[in-house]
Design a protein around this motif. Structure first.
Motif: not given
Length: 68
Positions: A28, A30, A50
């Motif tokens: 994921e 960021r 995750r």
């Protein structure tokens, strides 16, 4: 075992999870902003891991599930 959880088939056909590709986790991205000096700010993208929501972190799906 909850009602929506599928039991693993010991000898049955299992499918590799098509969402995570068997890695059990998803990346994921960021965006972070780092201030290198007083005059300059640098943005960089870092990935956080995750658990895969499709297979629940198992890496495979019980039975045959074609990607739809």
């Amino acid at each position: 075992m909850s009602d929506n959880e599928e039991p693993d088939l010991a000898g049955g056909p299992n499918a590799l999870c098509f969402t995570c590709g068997g890695l059990r986790k998803l990346s994921e991205p960021r965006i972070y902003v780092v201030q290198a000096t007083e005059d300059m700010q640098t943005g960089m993208t870092m990935a956080e891991w995750r658990s895969c929501p499709q297979c629940g972190g198992k890496g495979h799906l019980s039975g045959l599930h074609p990607p739809a």
